[in-house]
Each structure stands twice: as C-alpha cells, then as structure tokens.
Design a protein around this motif. Structure first.
Motif, PDB file in Angstrom:
ATOM      1  N   ARG A 280       0.829  -1.210   0.000  1.00 15.97           N
ATOM      2  CA  ARG A 280       0.000   0.000   0.000  1.00 15.97           C
ATOM      3  C   ARG A 280       0.866   1.264   0.000  1.00 15.97           C
ATOM      4  NH1 ARG A 280      -3.385  -3.448   3.157  1.00 15.97           N
ATOM      5  NH2 ARG A 280      -2.416  -2.821   5.113  1.00 15.97           N
ATOM      6  N   PHE A 281       2.053   1.166   0.627  1.00 22.40           N
ATOM      7  CA  PHE A 281       2.989   2.292   0.594  1.00 22.40           C
ATOM      8  C   PHE A 281       3.469   2.552  -0.828  1.00 22.40           C
ATOM      9  CE2 PHE A 281       3.871   1.366   5.182  1.00 22.40           C
ATOM     10  CZ  PHE A 281       3.676   2.649   5.679  1.00 22.40           C
ATOM     11  N   SER A 282       3.832   1.461  -1.515  1.00 19.40           N
ATOM     12  CA  SER A 282       4.429   1.587  -2.854  1.00 19.40           C
ATOM     13  C   SER A 282       3.900   0.456  -3.732  1.00 19.40           C
ATOM     14  CB  SER A 282       5.956   1.539  -2.762  1.00 19.40           C
ATOM     15  OG  SER A 282       6.546   1.668  -4.029  1.00 19.40           O
ATOM     16  N   PRO A 283       2.719   0.617  -4.328  1.00 18.27           N
ATOM     17  CA  PRO A 283       2.118  -0.453  -5.133  1.00 18.27           C
ATOM     18  C   PRO A 283       3.034  -0.892  -6.284  1.00 18.27           C
ATOM     19  CG  PRO A 283       0.526   1.294  -4.700  1.00 18.27           C
ATOM     20  CD  PRO A 283       1.858   1.814  -4.245  1.00 18.27           C
ATOM     21  N   GLY A 284       3.199  -2.190  -6.403  1.00 17.30           N
ATOM     22  CA  GLY A 284       3.976  -2.738  -7.503  1.00 17.30           C
ATOM     23  C   GLY A 284       5.474  -2.757  -7.296  1.00 17.30           C
ATOM     24  N   LYS A 285       5.950  -2.370  -6.132  1.00 18.55           N
ATOM     25  CA  LYS A 285       7.397  -2.404  -5.868  1.00 18.55           C
ATOM     26  C   LYS A 285       7.879  -3.844  -5.981  1.00 18.55           C
ATOM     27  CE  LYS A 285      10.939  -0.800  -2.597  1.00 18.55           C
ATOM     28  NZ  LYS A 285      11.627   0.042  -3.597  1.00 18.55           N
ATOM     29  N   LEU A 286       8.945  -4.057  -6.764  1.00 19.69           N
ATOM     30  CA  LEU A 286       9.385  -5.402  -7.119  1.00 19.69           C
ATOM     31  C   LEU A 286       9.645  -6.276  -5.893  1.00 19.69           C
ATOM     32  CD1 LEU A 286      10.261  -7.453  -9.272  1.00 19.69           C
ATOM     33  CD2 LEU A 286      12.555  -6.463  -9.172  1.00 19.69           C
ATOM     34  N   GLU A 287      10.409  -5.762  -4.928  1.00 19.74           N
ATOM     35  CA  GLU A 287      10.754  -6.576  -3.752  1.00 19.74           C
ATOM     36  C   GLU A 287       9.504  -7.016  -2.992  1.00 19.74           C
ATOM     37  OE1 GLU A 287      14.221  -3.677  -4.351  1.00 19.74           O
ATOM     38  OE2 GLU A 287      12.029  -3.665  -4.521  1.00 19.74           O
ATOM     39  N   VAL A 288       8.534  -6.114  -2.923  1.00 21.74           N
ATOM     40  CA  VAL A 288       7.294  -6.426  -2.198  1.00 21.74           C
ATOM     41  C   VAL A 288       6.461  -7.434  -2.980  1.00 21.74           C
ATOM     42  CG1 VAL A 288       5.177  -5.466  -1.231  1.00 21.74           C
ATOM     43  CG2 VAL A 288       7.319  -4.143  -1.116  1.00 21.74           C
ATOM     44  N   THR A 289       6.344  -7.217  -4.284  1.00 21.73           N
ATOM     45  CA  THR A 289       5.563  -8.127  -5.121  1.00 21.73           C
ATOM     46  C   THR A 289       6.124  -9.545  -5.066  1.00 21.73           C
ATOM     47  OG1 THR A 289       4.966  -6.310  -6.618  1.00 21.73           O
ATOM     48  CG2 THR A 289       4.756  -8.559  -7.471  1.00 21.73           C
ATOM     49  N   GLU A 290       7.465  -9.666  -5.162  1.00 15.45           N
ATOM     50  CA  GLU A 290       8.097 -10.981  -5.112  1.00 15.45           C
ATOM     51  C   GLU A 290       7.859 -11.653  -3.766  1.00 15.45           C
ATOM     52  OE1 GLU A 290      12.171 -10.291  -6.086  1.00 15.45           O
ATOM     53  OE2 GLU A 290      11.828 -10.466  -8.254  1.00 15.45           O
ATOM     54  N   SER A 291       7.887 -10.879  -2.688  1.00 18.68           N
ATOM     55  CA  SER A 291       7.686 -11.449  -1.350  1.00 18.68           C
ATOM     56  C   SER A 291       6.241 -11.889  -1.160  1.00 18.68           C
ATOM     57  CB  SER A 291       8.099 -10.438  -0.283  1.00 18.68           C
ATOM     58  OG  SER A 291       9.497 -10.205  -0.338  1.00 18.68           O
ATOM     59  N   LEU A 292       5.300 -11.122  -1.672  1.00 23.05           N
ATOM     60  CA  LEU A 292       3.895 -11.528  -1.612  1.00 23.05           C
ATOM     61  C   LEU A 292       3.687 -12.849  -2.345  1.00 23.05           C
ATOM     62  CD1 LEU A 292       2.113  -8.101  -2.220  1.00 23.05           C
ATOM     63  CD2 LEU A 292       1.800  -9.553  -0.204  1.00 23.05           C
TER      64      LEU A 292
END
Length: 313
Positions: A280-292
C-alpha cells in the motif's frame, strides 16, 4: 585527464558498485515452493510406464531416479515403481521422446590469419567468409500422467529443445558429442517434470530494504543500527524494528523488513500482513511483489502438504 585514467576510474566505480551490491544486508528465508501441478498433492505412488522413441527408455530411467530422490521435510515424496509390480500405483507416467540430428553446409565470417612472419607468427588477421558445417539437434519429449482411480489424465506436457552448433574450416574445435547433448536435454526434461509434480524446499537470502528517505535523523540512525545487526544477530535486528514500529514509526522499509522477520520465523500470516501493508505504501514495488508471491506460494505448498499427509492416515 586521458582516456586510460577515465577508463580506470570507470572500472573502479563499477567494481565499487558490484562490491556494494554483494555486501547488501540480507535475511535468510527457508520455505517450500509449491508443485506446478496441484493435482499431485494426493498422489502418493507413481509407476513409470512405457516411454516410446529411441531415447524414451533413457528419460524413463532419469525420471525414476529423479522422482525417487525427492524428499520433503526429510520424507520421500513419492513411492516410485519402475517396472512391473503387483502393487497398483496412484498414477502412471508415460510418454514419448523424439530426437533428430541434421547437418548442412553453410558459410560464416571468421577472423583468420592471412600473413605470417619468418617465425610463423601471425602478423595480419582478416575477417573472411569460410566454409562451415552446422549441426542441429531437435528434441521433443511428451509426457502424460494418468490417475488410476478414474483413468483421467492429470498431467500432459511437451518439452521441446534444440541445440545448434556451427564448426567452420580452421576452427580449433569439434562438435560436442550428440549423445552428451541428448543426455543434457533428457536431464533438463526430468528436472522440469520433478518441479511440476512435487514441491521444493528452498533456502534463499533476501535483501532487506535499506532506504531511510523520509525518516527523521533519530529514526534513521536507529534503523541503520538495526541494519548492521543483521550481519551478526538477525533476531536482534528484528526486535529493534519491532521496537521502532512500537514507538510509532511508519515507513515502507521498516514494514517490509518486519515482513521478512516474520517470514524467517515461520509466521506466514504475519509476513503477508506486513507485505500487503508495504504494497500500500508503494504499489507494484518489485521486492514487495516478489515477497507476496513467495509467501502465498509457501502457504499453498503447506496446505497441499497437509492434504497429502491426511491421505496417508
């Protein structure tokens, strides 16, 4: 400043950047990657049936070895039946392998010596067209799994591959052995099938987020101190990030790193909550997307593992 110095400085800057990337702080995450084919969650035993084609038997043997060697949490994943047996397996693997080798003449540009000195040392090279021979190996494996309980096909996949090699007149090499090329293709097929049918345990080093942009000086210093702790005491680093959050600090790097901490200790639900908040802070951020994706896949793999164990009871 001359070109040599500019080149040297550029190389040093590049090496410095690579060194910084190599020294980035990480947390070690262990997990279970789900099989690509969820239909096999309840398949306890597999028999290797007929594989047609000249190289079919080689693939059958490779599959028997690969599938027999799969373990999850220290337990064999499949009971693999390699030949005729009185015991009926849950599923049967069969297929066909075709491979063809073709050679044809061609030309290509190569750098060749056109002048030598009196000591037979080449003094002049020239790019020129030379006669060549190209060999192409076309490979295709087709594999099917049939479930015994209802006779339904639960897995159908095709594995095409191609190897092309060109040797020209004057080259200091020869064609690779066609047998070794085919063995490599067969091994690659067996590996891909293993990943399709069974989950895989993994251990990965995941980079933490280190950006402190937007933090106050006090928050940034405390966050940086926690980063340094990851080298020697990951649990303490995680405790410090929890403390920062408890004091009201809100930041994507803090949230994401707390997600890694939760994932590291096996709290997948907590990790998912943190990663969703970071998204929600940074939609689509690569590191977050990969972790999800990684956590969701881990959860699915564990659900399928529990389903599988219930079938053993």
């Amino acid at each position: 400043m001359n070109k040599l110095w500019i080149g040297a400085i550029t190389i040093l800057m590049t090496l410095s950047g690579l060194s910084a990337a190599a020294q980035a702080e990480v947390l070690t995450i262990e997990g279970l990657a789900a099989a690509n084919s969820p239909e096999f969650a309840r398949i306890q035993s597999i028999s290797i049936d007929r594989f047609g084609g000249r190289d079919g038997r080689a693939l059958a043997f490779e599959l028997e070895d690969r599938l027999s060697g799969i373990t999850v949490f220290g337990r064999p994943y499949f009971n693999v039946i390699g030949g005729p047996s009185a015991v009926q397996s849950d599923a049967t693997l069969s297929g066909n392998v075709t491979a063809g080798v073709e050679q044809y003449e061609t030309t290509a540009k190569r750098r060749r010596c056109v002048e030598r000195d009196d000591k037979d040392k080449c003094v002049t090279h020239k790019n020129m067209k030379v006669s060549c021979l190209t060999r192409t190996i076309d490979y295709r494996a087709q594999v099917r799994a049939t479930r015994y309980s209802d006779g339904r096909s639960i897995y159908t996949e095709s594995f095409p591959d191609q190897n092309e090699q060109t040797i020209c007149f004057g080259d200091d090499e020869d064609f690779s052995s066609s047998e070794s090329v085919l063995r490599s293709m067969i091994a690659g097929t067996a590996s891909a099938i293993s990943n399709d049918l069974a989950p895989r345990e993994y251990r990965e080093e995941i980079r933490i987020l280190e950006s402190r942009k937007g933090m106050t000086k006090t928050e940034g210093n405390f966050f940086k101190a926690a980063i340094k702790k990851t080298k020697s005491n990951a649990a303490e680093a995680c405790r410090m990030w929890d403390e920062a959050a408890g004091n009201g600090q809100v930041h994507i790097s803090l949230t994401f790193n707390r997600g890694l901490c939760a994932e590291q200790r096996g709290d997948l639900e907590g990790a998912l909550d943190f990663y969703q908040e970071a998204d929600r802070f940074s939609p689509g951020k690569l590191e977050v997307t990969e972790s999800l994706r990684r956590v969701s896949d881990h959860r699915r793999a564990l659900d399928e593992w529990e389903l599988r164990q219930s079938g053993r009871d």
